[in-house]
Design a protein around this motif. Structure first.
Motif, PDB file in Angstrom:
ATOM      1  N   TYR A   1       0.714  -1.248  -0.040  1.00 57.26           N
ATOM      2  CA  TYR A   1       0.042  -0.079   0.185  1.00 57.26           C
ATOM      3  C   TYR A   1       0.891   1.225   0.012  1.00 57.26           C
ATOM      4  CZ  TYR A   1      -3.426  -3.435   1.649  1.00 57.26           C
ATOM      5  OH  TYR A   1      -4.244  -4.707   1.653  1.00 57.26           O
ATOM      6  N   PRO A   2       0.251   2.326  -0.614  1.00 58.59           N
ATOM      7  CA  PRO A   2       1.217   3.460  -0.336  1.00 58.59           C
ATOM      8  C   PRO A   2       1.364   4.268   1.010  1.00 58.59           C
ATOM      9  CG  PRO A   2      -0.970   4.044  -1.325  1.00 58.59           C
ATOM     10  CD  PRO A   2      -0.946   2.690  -1.003  1.00 58.59           C
ATOM     11  N   CYS A   3       2.609   4.613   1.243  1.00 61.18           N
ATOM     12  CA  CYS A   3       2.940   4.821   2.730  1.00 61.18           C
ATOM     13  C   CYS A   3       3.996   6.062   2.557  1.00 61.18           C
ATOM     14  CB  CYS A   3       3.398   3.508   3.344  1.00 61.18           C
ATOM     15  SG  CYS A   3       4.789   2.939   2.573  1.00 61.18           S
ATOM     16  N   GLU A   4       3.990   6.611   3.779  1.00 64.26           N
ATOM     17  CA  GLU A   4       4.887   7.690   3.826  1.00 64.26           C
ATOM     18  C   GLU A   4       5.422   7.845   5.341  1.00 64.26           C
ATOM     19  OE1 GLU A   4       7.333   9.441   3.476  1.00 64.26           O
ATOM     20  OE2 GLU A   4       7.593   9.676   1.584  1.00 64.26           O
TER      21      GLU A   4
ATOM     22  N   TYR B   1      17.620  -4.811  10.358  1.00 68.40           N
ATOM     23  CA  TYR B   1      16.536  -4.431  11.460  1.00 68.40           C
ATOM     24  C   TYR B   1      15.206  -5.214  10.852  1.00 68.40           C
ATOM     25  CZ  TYR B   1      14.366  -1.499   7.709  1.00 68.40           C
ATOM     26  OH  TYR B   1      14.071  -1.114   6.806  1.00 68.40           O
ATOM     27  N   ASN B   2      14.112  -5.013  11.477  1.00 66.27           N
ATOM     28  CA  ASN B   2      12.919  -5.655  11.162  1.00 66.27           C
ATOM     29  C   ASN B   2      11.719  -4.773  11.247  1.00 66.27           C
ATOM     30  OD1 ASN B   2      13.597  -8.730  11.162  1.00 66.27           O
ATOM     31  ND2 ASN B   2      14.551  -8.040  13.041  1.00 66.27           N
ATOM     32  N   PHE B   3      11.449  -4.012  12.607  1.00 64.40           N
ATOM     33  CA  PHE B   3      10.452  -3.112  12.707  1.00 64.40           C
ATOM     34  C   PHE B   3      10.184  -1.848  12.116  1.00 64.40           C
ATOM     35  CE2 PHE B   3       8.226  -0.065  15.219  1.00 64.40           C
ATOM     36  CZ  PHE B   3       6.797  -0.543  15.597  1.00 64.40           C
ATOM     37  N   VAL B   4       9.187  -1.609  11.484  1.00 64.37           N
ATOM     38  CA  VAL B   4       8.665  -0.504  10.735  1.00 64.37           C
ATOM     39  C   VAL B   4       7.454  -0.050  11.205  1.00 64.37           C
ATOM     40  CG1 VAL B   4       8.611   1.022   8.773  1.00 64.37           C
ATOM     41  CG2 VAL B   4      10.137  -1.100   8.671  1.00 64.37           C
ATOM     42  N   THR B   5       7.265   1.134  11.414  1.00 61.49           N
ATOM     43  CA  THR B   5       5.816   1.743  11.797  1.00 61.49           C
ATOM     44  C   THR B   5       5.745   3.113  10.627  1.00 61.49           C
ATOM     45  OG1 THR B   5       4.289   2.908  13.043  1.00 61.49           O
ATOM     46  CG2 THR B   5       6.442   3.278  13.574  1.00 61.49           C
ATOM     47  N   MET B   6       4.532   3.536  10.265  1.00 60.53           N
ATOM     48  CA  MET B   6       4.479   4.422   8.960  1.00 60.53           C
ATOM     49  C   MET B   6       2.953   4.749   8.982  1.00 60.53           C
ATOM     50  SD  MET B   6       5.196   1.630   6.134  1.00 60.53           S
ATOM     51  CE  MET B   6       4.195   0.118   5.953  1.00 60.53           C
ATOM     52  N   ASN B   7       2.772   6.033   8.118  1.00 56.42           N
ATOM     53  CA  ASN B   7       1.478   6.104   7.949  1.00 56.42           C
ATOM     54  C   ASN B   7       0.950   5.692   6.155  1.00 56.42           C
ATOM     55  OD1 ASN B   7       1.995   9.533   8.968  1.00 56.42           O
ATOM     56  ND2 ASN B   7       0.529   8.125   9.888  1.00 56.42           N
ATOM     57  N   LEU B   8      -0.157   5.205   6.137  1.00 64.35           N
ATOM     58  CA  LEU B   8      -0.811   5.103   4.771  1.00 64.35           C
ATOM     59  C   LEU B   8      -1.711   5.903   4.095  1.00 64.35           C
ATOM     60  CD1 LEU B   8      -1.569   1.254   5.495  1.00 64.35           C
ATOM     61  CD2 LEU B   8       0.581   2.269   5.036  1.00 64.35           C
ATOM     62  N   LEU B   9      -1.420   6.133   2.842  1.00 68.08           N
ATOM     63  CA  LEU B   9      -2.413   6.915   2.240  1.00 68.08           C
ATOM     64  C   LEU B   9      -3.549   6.467   1.583  1.00 68.08           C
ATOM     65  CD1 LEU B   9       0.889   8.327   0.821  1.00 68.08           C
ATOM     66  CD2 LEU B   9      -0.985  10.019   1.121  1.00 68.08           C
TER      67      LEU B   9
ATOM     68  N   PHE C   1      -2.966  12.025   5.756  1.00 68.46           N
ATOM     69  CA  PHE C   1      -2.871  10.493   6.381  1.00 68.46           C
ATOM     70  C   PHE C   1      -4.078  10.048   7.318  1.00 68.46           C
ATOM     71  CE2 PHE C   1       1.654  11.878   5.741  1.00 68.46           C
ATOM     72  CZ  PHE C   1       1.802  11.293   4.807  1.00 68.46           C
ATOM     73  N   GLN C   2      -4.478   8.879   7.253  1.00 68.97           N
ATOM     74  CA  GLN C   2      -5.466   8.571   7.921  1.00 68.97           C
ATOM     75  C   GLN C   2      -5.360   6.990   8.507  1.00 68.97           C
ATOM     76  OE1 GLN C   2      -8.781   9.465   5.119  1.00 68.97           O
ATOM     77  NE2 GLN C   2      -9.670  10.159   7.164  1.00 68.97           N
ATOM     78  N   TRP C   3      -4.229   6.453   8.453  1.00 65.58           N
ATOM     79  CA  TRP C   3      -3.670   5.115   8.737  1.00 65.58           C
ATOM     80  C   TRP C   3      -2.429   5.082   9.236  1.00 65.58           C
ATOM     81  CZ3 TRP C   3      -6.380   5.839   4.032  1.00 65.58           C
ATOM     82  CH2 TRP C   3      -7.497   5.298   3.948  1.00 65.58           C
ATOM     83  N   VAL C   4      -2.396   4.322  10.626  1.00 68.42           N
ATOM     84  CA  VAL C   4      -0.909   4.145  10.807  1.00 68.42           C
ATOM     85  C   VAL C   4      -0.696   2.375  10.799  1.00 68.42           C
ATOM     86  CG1 VAL C   4       0.526   3.667  13.226  1.00 68.42           C
ATOM     87  CG2 VAL C   4      -0.542   5.984  12.567  1.00 68.42           C
ATOM     88  N   ALA C   5       0.407   2.118  10.139  1.00 79.26           N
ATOM     89  CA  ALA C   5       0.732   0.640  10.034  1.00 79.26           C
ATOM     90  C   ALA C   5       1.870   0.354  10.594  1.00 79.26           C
ATOM     91  CB  ALA C   5       0.732   0.237   8.453  1.00 79.26           C
TER      92      ALA C   5
ATOM     93  N   GLY D   1     -10.115   7.040  12.085  1.00 75.33           N
ATOM     94  CA  GLY D   1     -11.533   7.491  12.187  1.00 75.33           C
ATOM     95  C   GLY D   1     -11.892   8.202  11.067  1.00 75.33           C
ATOM     96  N   ASP D   2     -13.223   8.285  10.887  1.00 77.20           N
ATOM     97  CA  ASP D   2     -13.646   9.300   9.669  1.00 77.20           C
ATOM     98  C   ASP D   2     -13.387  10.566   9.937  1.00 77.20           C
ATOM     99  OD1 ASP D   2     -14.672   7.075   8.792  1.00 77.20           O
ATOM    100  OD2 ASP D   2     -16.823   7.304   8.919  1.00 77.20           O
ATOM    101  N   ASP D   3     -12.933  11.563   9.027  1.00 73.18           N
ATOM    102  CA  ASP D   3     -12.830  12.843   9.411  1.00 73.18           C
ATOM    103  C   ASP D   3     -11.849  13.215  10.312  1.00 73.18           C
ATOM    104  OD1 ASP D   3     -13.878  14.605   7.598  1.00 73.18           O
ATOM    105  OD2 ASP D   3     -15.995  14.146   8.334  1.00 73.18           O
ATOM    106  N   CYS D   4     -10.964  12.181  10.441  1.00 70.05           N
ATOM    107  CA  CYS D   4      -9.558  12.287  11.281  1.00 70.05           C
ATOM    108  C   CYS D   4      -8.329  12.024  10.435  1.00 70.05           C
ATOM    109  CB  CYS D   4      -9.576  11.124  12.360  1.00 70.05           C
ATOM    110  SG  CYS D   4     -10.858  11.377  13.762  1.00 70.05           S
ATOM    111  N   SER D   5      -7.547  12.926  10.684  1.00 74.12           N
ATOM    112  CA  SER D   5      -5.968  12.853  10.358  1.00 74.12           C
ATOM    113  C   SER D   5      -5.215  12.402  11.307  1.00 74.12           C
ATOM    114  CB  SER D   5      -5.460  14.001   9.720  1.00 74.12           C
ATOM    115  OG  SER D   5      -5.562  15.215  10.727  1.00 74.12           O
ATOM    116  N   ILE D   6      -4.096  11.633  10.911  1.00 74.01           N
ATOM    117  CA  ILE D   6      -3.273  11.117  11.933  1.00 74.01           C
ATOM    118  C   ILE D   6      -1.754  11.395  11.346  1.00 74.01           C
ATOM    119  CG2 ILE D   6      -2.916   8.627  10.793  1.00 74.01           C
ATOM    120  CD1 ILE D   6      -3.330   7.683  13.766  1.00 74.01           C
ATOM    121  N   GLY D   7      -0.774  11.638  12.424  1.00 72.86           N
ATOM    122  CA  GLY D   7       0.424  12.259  12.212  1.00 72.86           C
ATOM    123  C   GLY D   7       1.339  11.076  12.135  1.00 72.86           C
ATOM    124  N   GLU D   8       2.608  11.191  12.010  1.00 70.93           N
ATOM    125  CA  GLU D   8       3.808  10.433  11.759  1.00 70.93           C
ATOM    126  C   GLU D   8       3.673   9.416  13.144  1.00 70.93           C
ATOM    127  OE1 GLU D   8       8.548  10.674  10.478  1.00 70.93           O
ATOM    128  OE2 GLU D   8       7.983  12.148  12.002  1.00 70.93           O
ATOM    129  N   PRO D   9       3.920   8.170  12.969  1.00 73.88           N
ATOM    130  CA  PRO D   9       4.015   7.519  14.194  1.00 73.88           C
ATOM    131  C   PRO D   9       5.575   7.516  14.778  1.00 73.88           C
ATOM    132  CG  PRO D   9       4.066   5.892  12.412  1.00 73.88           C
ATOM    133  CD  PRO D   9       3.677   7.423  11.915  1.00 73.88           C
TER     134      PRO D   9
END
Ligand code: V55
Ligand code: FE
Length: 489
Positions: free
Chosen positions: A349-352, A365-373, A385-389, A405-413
């Motif tokens: 999926y598209p991510c940043e 290393y193994n672990f990554v966290t990010m936002n999804l578009l 951004f609306q998802w963290v993965a 959540g709907d109408d919620c933006s989420i920042g860099e994890p």
């Protein structure tokens, strides 16, 4: 003169705050804030104080840096927010209006500020050797007090750093505590000169090298391994004649080649080796390491620049899908005679804004966290951004996706380990959610091993925080200069 913000990007939830805030004891509306966490979650937010006098002001990129911090101690969270008093901010404050013009174009400035640093200090905050910096890639770093967020001033490592611009994405080698950083356009606006530095754990400059990039472009981030530094030269080009003609400072070139410049750590400029690959735009580095022969470097890349407001060089139209970044692993064989790198997609999926457990920076290393578009099958209600993965780059653990959540933006994890010696990826994820309907924000503390479990804690703010790029956690011991390595306390 009346104050009015004209651009639609600067309205409603994203209207500039223009307010400095102190709020001790934020309300914890759900769960408990882990008592082991002692330190600060620092986010630089673009927040324009004075309306632009030019028309094409760019949301976030062109705005004044507002340093914000959630300070954690004994299960309590305090909040503080202060403008970074850059030379630019101070001059405009004195005039009571904007004096600097278009993004990255000094030719559009009020003549009264000619020669003054144009930096807005709005990208990242870095703690190293007991100092805290606010950084923007077009200007010198600004030193801040880590606990009061007062601006101390421009910092040049005791005169040892002469580059006119320093990246907002340095890396710290956890083996040594060394700081690895660089500047592009290091000899002035739209120059090909790149400067590379290393500072030791005490913050003394121990290495400097200069080289010229094949062409002038945005070089936002680097890849650093135990033995190498890799500079991504991808064609979001930047030409002096464009800014002289008041054209956009950056344009995407779909025909220019991509070069990865590999320099041995602490190598000299003439040792750089260039490796080529398909036309694409570098976003951010995830993690990188080498095994002596091969360099493995994970990055986000999009077909063209993620920044849709920078046009194609020939003015041609482009598909919005081409701005979507994807995570890829680059492999460079340092024993080959060739001059190409290979690549492979790591996440579907598209991510940043990818982040790792930086105790493993420069290492396998193994672990990554990010936002999804975008998540196919899930309807997008709102924007940004609306998802963290979370994911494992080696595929040892299934990926998890958290929807804000709907109408919620989420920042860099931001990943924070449970304790200073917890295993990789064992700990928490801090991220700020913007609740656009309610016009307020929350700090979420998620369990990094299961982001879909109920949050460890939800910390409410009685106001909104505008969307921003980056947020970094520094423990109290790192802020005090006792360590340079990510920790809980
Ligand atoms: C970025 C952000 C900037 C900038 C250049 O995320 C690149 C990339 C917030 O400012 O000036
Ligand atoms: Fe960045």
């Amino acid at each position: 003169m009346g104050i009015r913000f004209p651009n639609n990007d600067f309205k409603n939830f994203e209207a500039p705050m223009r307010a400095e805030i102190d709020l001790a004891g934020l309300e914890v509306v759900q769960g408990e804030v882990p008592k082991e966490l002692s330190g600060g979650f620092f986010r630089l937010i673009g927040d324009r104080k004075w309306p632009a006098f030019v028309e094409n002001d760019i949301f976030m990129l062109g705005e004044d840096g507002m340093a914000s911090c959630f300070y954690f101690k004994d299960g309590r969270v305090d909040f503080k927010m202060r403008y970074v008093r850059t030379p630019r901010f101070v001059a405009e404050e004195k005039a009571g209006r904007a004096l600097f013009g278009e993004y990255r174009n000094p030719f559009t400035d009020d003549p009264s500020v000619a020669g003054l640093s144009r930096g807005t200090a709005n990208v990242t905050m870095l703690a190293h050797a007991g100092k805290l910096f606010a950084m923007k890639e077009d200007s010198p770093v600004i030193e801040m007090d880590p606990f009061t967020l007062e601006t101390i001033g421009e910092y040049d490592w005791g005169g040892a750093v002469t580059a006119k611009a320093i990246t907002a994405h340095p890396k710290i080698d956890p083996r040594t505590g060394e700081l690895i950083f660089f500047g592009y356009c290091a000899a002035g606006p739209a120059t090909r000169d790149v400067a590379y530095y290393e500072a030791d754990a005490e913050g003394r400059i121990i290495h400097e090298a200069w080289f010229k990039a094949p062409y002038t472009c945005m070089v936002h981030d680097i890849m650093v391994t135990e033995h190498y530094v890799v500079f991504p030269i991808t064609p979001l080009r930047h030409e002096l004649e464009w800014i002289e003609r008041r054209e956009p400072a950056f344009k995407w070139d779909p025909n220019e080649e991509v070069y990865l410049g590999v320099l041995p750590r602490k190598g000299n400029g003439d040792q750089i080796r260039w490796f080529k690959g398909p036309n694409q735009c570098h976003g951010h580095t995830v993690g990188a390491f080498d095994d002596g022969r091969y360099i493995y470097a994970d990055n986000t890349f999009s077909k063209r620049s993620f920044f849709h407001f920078f046009p194609n060089v020939d003015g041609s139209a482009f598909s919005p899908a081409d701005t979507m970044p994807y995570m890829k692993r680059i492999v460079i064989d340092m024993e080959s005679e060739g001059d190409h790198f290979t690549e492979q997609k790591l996440f579907e999926y598209p991510c940043e804004l990818p982040r790792i457990d930086t105790r493993f920076e420069t290492m396998d290393y193994n672990f990554v966290t990010m936002n999804l578009l975008d998540v196919p099958g899930q309807e997008r209600v709102g924007h940004g951004f609306q998802w963290v993965a979370t994911m494992d780059v080696n595929g040892n653990k299934p990926s998890k996706i958290y929807y804000a959540g709907d109408d919620c933006s989420i920042g860099e994890p931001q990943f924070v380990p449970k304790s200073n010696d917890a295993p990789e990826g064992e700990g928490y994820i801090l991220t700020v959610v913007g609740k656009h309907q309610e016009m307020r924000s929350e700090l979420l503390i998620l369990d990094a091993s299961d982001i879909n479990a109920p949050p460890v804690a939800t910390v409410a703010l009685p106001f909104r925080l505008r969307s921003t790029g980056h947020g970094y956690w520094y423990s109290t011991s790192q802020l005090l200069g006792e360590t340079n390595v990510l920790g809980a306390s």
